[in-house]
Motif scaffolding. Structure first.
Motif, PDB file in Angstrom:
ATOM      1  N   VAL A  71      -3.696  -2.234   6.369  1.00 44.52           N
ATOM      2  CA  VAL A  71      -2.385  -1.594   6.476  1.00 44.52           C
ATOM      3  C   VAL A  71      -1.512  -2.202   5.385  1.00 44.52           C
ATOM      4  CG1 VAL A  71      -0.389  -1.195   7.948  1.00 44.52           C
ATOM      5  CG2 VAL A  71      -2.699  -1.292   8.955  1.00 44.52           C
ATOM      6  N   PHE A  72      -1.178  -1.385   4.399  1.00 43.81           N
ATOM      7  CA  PHE A  72      -0.417  -1.866   3.253  1.00 43.81           C
ATOM      8  C   PHE A  72       1.060  -1.543   3.410  1.00 43.81           C
ATOM      9  CE2 PHE A  72      -4.664  -1.056   1.414  1.00 43.81           C
ATOM     10  CZ  PHE A  72      -4.929  -2.325   0.926  1.00 43.81           C
ATOM     11  N   ALA A  73       1.921  -2.476   3.023  1.00 41.02           N
ATOM     12  CA  ALA A  73       3.359  -2.245   3.030  1.00 41.02           C
ATOM     13  C   ALA A  73       3.801  -1.530   1.751  1.00 41.02           C
ATOM     14  CB  ALA A  73       4.109  -3.572   3.166  1.00 41.02           C
ATOM     15  N   GLN A  74       3.003  -1.641   0.685  1.00 39.90           N
ATOM     16  CA  GLN A  74       3.390  -1.056  -0.595  1.00 39.90           C
ATOM     17  C   GLN A  74       2.411   0.054  -0.985  1.00 39.90           C
ATOM     18  OE1 GLN A  74       4.864  -3.823  -3.585  1.00 39.90           O
ATOM     19  NE2 GLN A  74       4.428  -5.487  -2.158  1.00 39.90           N
ATOM     20  N   ARG A  75       2.949   1.150  -1.456  1.00 42.11           N
ATOM     21  CA  ARG A  75       2.129   2.311  -1.793  1.00 42.11           C
ATOM     22  C   ARG A  75       1.154   2.013  -2.930  1.00 42.11           C
ATOM     23  NH1 ARG A  75       0.041   6.410   0.823  1.00 42.11           N
ATOM     24  NH2 ARG A  75      -0.698   7.941  -0.655  1.00 42.11           N
ATOM     25  N   ASP A  76       1.554   1.214  -3.920  1.00 41.36           N
ATOM     26  CA  ASP A  76       0.648   0.936  -5.033  1.00 41.36           C
ATOM     27  C   ASP A  76      -0.614   0.215  -4.554  1.00 41.36           C
ATOM     28  OD1 ASP A  76       1.953  -1.540  -4.590  1.00 41.36           O
ATOM     29  OD2 ASP A  76       2.493  -1.829  -6.694  1.00 41.36           O
ATOM     30  N   GLU A  77      -0.482  -0.643  -3.555  1.00 45.14           N
ATOM     31  CA  GLU A  77      -1.653  -1.304  -2.988  1.00 45.14           C
ATOM     32  C   GLU A  77      -2.574  -0.284  -2.318  1.00 45.14           C
ATOM     33  OE1 GLU A  77       0.167  -4.173  -0.418  1.00 45.14           O
ATOM     34  OE2 GLU A  77       0.593  -5.565  -2.079  1.00 45.14           O
ATOM     35  N   HIS A  78      -1.985   0.615  -1.575  1.00 43.01           N
ATOM     36  CA  HIS A  78      -2.753   1.679  -0.908  1.00 43.01           C
ATOM     37  C   HIS A  78      -3.540   2.496  -1.942  1.00 43.01           C
ATOM     38  CE1 HIS A  78      -3.517   4.986   1.954  1.00 43.01           C
ATOM     39  NE2 HIS A  78      -3.216   5.770   0.952  1.00 43.01           N
ATOM     40  N   VAL A  79      -2.898   2.842  -3.031  1.00 43.11           N
ATOM     41  CA  VAL A  79      -3.547   3.668  -4.061  1.00 43.11           C
ATOM     42  C   VAL A  79      -4.708   2.911  -4.695  1.00 43.11           C
ATOM     43  CG1 VAL A  79      -3.198   4.806  -6.302  1.00 43.11           C
ATOM     44  CG2 VAL A  79      -1.500   5.078  -4.486  1.00 43.11           C
ATOM     45  N   VAL A  80      -4.510   1.660  -5.078  1.00 46.34           N
ATOM     46  CA  VAL A  80      -5.592   0.865  -5.685  1.00 46.34           C
ATOM     47  C   VAL A  80      -6.733   0.701  -4.697  1.00 46.34           C
ATOM     48  CG1 VAL A  80      -6.220  -1.450  -6.527  1.00 46.34           C
ATOM     49  CG2 VAL A  80      -4.166  -0.297  -7.407  1.00 46.34           C
ATOM     50  N   TRP A  81      -6.423   0.400  -3.442  1.00 43.42           N
ATOM     51  CA  TRP A  81      -7.461   0.216  -2.431  1.00 43.42           C
ATOM     52  C   TRP A  81      -8.291   1.493  -2.252  1.00 43.42           C
ATOM     53  CZ3 TRP A  81     -10.303  -3.064   0.030  1.00 43.42           C
ATOM     54  CH2 TRP A  81     -10.993  -2.656   1.170  1.00 43.42           C
ATOM     55  N   HIS A  82      -7.606   2.620  -2.102  1.00 44.87           N
ATOM     56  CA  HIS A  82      -8.344   3.872  -1.893  1.00 44.87           C
ATOM     57  C   HIS A  82      -9.142   4.274  -3.128  1.00 44.87           C
ATOM     58  CE1 HIS A  82      -7.520   4.965   2.207  1.00 44.87           C
ATOM     59  NE2 HIS A  82      -6.353   4.391   2.033  1.00 44.87           N
ATOM     60  N   PHE A  83      -8.600   4.049  -4.288  1.00 42.50           N
ATOM     61  CA  PHE A  83      -9.327   4.332  -5.521  1.00 42.50           C
ATOM     62  C   PHE A  83     -10.621   3.507  -5.554  1.00 42.50           C
ATOM     63  CE2 PHE A  83     -10.444   4.210  -9.945  1.00 42.50           C
ATOM     64  CZ  PHE A  83      -9.974   5.390 -10.494  1.00 42.50           C
ATOM     65  N   ALA A  84     -10.490   2.204  -5.334  1.00 46.83           N
ATOM     66  CA  ALA A  84     -11.654   1.311  -5.406  1.00 46.83           C
ATOM     67  C   ALA A  84     -12.672   1.635  -4.320  1.00 46.83           C
ATOM     68  CB  ALA A  84     -11.201  -0.149  -5.289  1.00 46.83           C
ATOM     69  N   THR A  85     -12.216   1.811  -3.099  1.00 43.73           N
ATOM     70  CA  THR A  85     -13.170   2.042  -2.013  1.00 43.73           C
ATOM     71  C   THR A  85     -13.834   3.405  -2.129  1.00 43.73           C
ATOM     72  OG1 THR A  85     -11.399   2.722  -0.503  1.00 43.73           O
ATOM     73  CG2 THR A  85     -12.105   0.408  -0.424  1.00 43.73           C
ATOM     74  N   GLU A  86     -13.104   4.415  -2.571  1.00 42.11           N
ATOM     75  CA  GLU A  86     -13.749   5.719  -2.802  1.00 42.11           C
ATOM     76  C   GLU A  86     -14.808   5.613  -3.891  1.00 42.11           C
ATOM     77  OE1 GLU A  86     -11.267   9.129  -3.594  1.00 42.11           O
ATOM     78  OE2 GLU A  86     -10.016   8.717  -1.832  1.00 42.11           O
TER      79      GLU A  86
END
Length: 191
Positions: A113-128
């Motif tokens: 659960v990320f508080a910052q959107r940029d973290e969410h984007v990097v995480w989803h990019f990498a995991t996808e």
């Protein structure tokens, strides 16, 4: 870096000129130590030279803030279950601003659960990319909108480089300096 059992110990006196040049370049560069894949790469100094140059770029010059680069590295460590990569980069990620509870969620394989959107984007990019070997149109578009295409290209390079690091560390059974067997973040697969 502890000496892995799959690699023969090598002293400076036993090294070829190419090996000592690579060793000196690593120790004089921003890393200043051999903690990571470098003990293995000394056995192939040309690969080591090229890889450590790429690694310096991927770690320090991608255009991503350190917090996001380290998040991508932790995503790689989890994808590859790389003990040393996680051990080395976890404190750097936390010092760079990634919350410790988020890092623990990542280590456990939970969806963080990320508080910052940029973290969410990097995480989803990498995991996808690791899971599907592709990135969805939606994730790609959001990453490009947020970071710009050159940084997205660099993010792919960072993920690829740290996958190489993880593969090297795992193949040769390497552990980070100070990392005991009781401190492994991931269960080792049965032999």
């Amino acid at each position: 870096m502890t000496q892995p059992s799959r690699l023969p110990a090598i002293t400076r006196e036993q090294m070829t000129p190419d090996q000592t040049a690579m060793l000196d370049a690593i120790l004089a560069g921003p890393r200043k130590n051999l903690n990571g894949p470098f003990v293995a790469w000394i056995h192939s100094p040309r690969l080591g030279e090229l890889a450590q140059t790429l690694g310096a770029f991927c770690r320090y010059d991608t255009g991503l803030p350190l917090r996001l680069s380290e998040l991508a590295i932790l995503a790689t460590a989890v994808a590859w279950q790389s003990q040393a990569e996680w051990h080395i980069h976890l404190p750097i990620a936390i010092d760079a601003g990634l919350p410790a509870d988020v890092a623990e969620q990542i280590r456990q394989g939970a969806t963080p659960v990320f508080a910052q959107r940029d973290e969410h984007v990097v995480w989803h990019f990498a995991t996808e990319l690791y899971r599907n070997r592709r990135v969805s149109d939606a994730t790609y578009a959001e990453a490009c909108a947020m970071f710009g295409l050159p940084v997205v290209v660099n993010l792919v390079g960072l993920l690829g480089y740290y996958a190489l690091v993880a593969m090297t560390l795992n193949t040769f059974g390497m552990r980070a300096e100070g990392q005991g067997e009781g401190e492994l973040p991931f269960a080792e697969p049965a032999a």
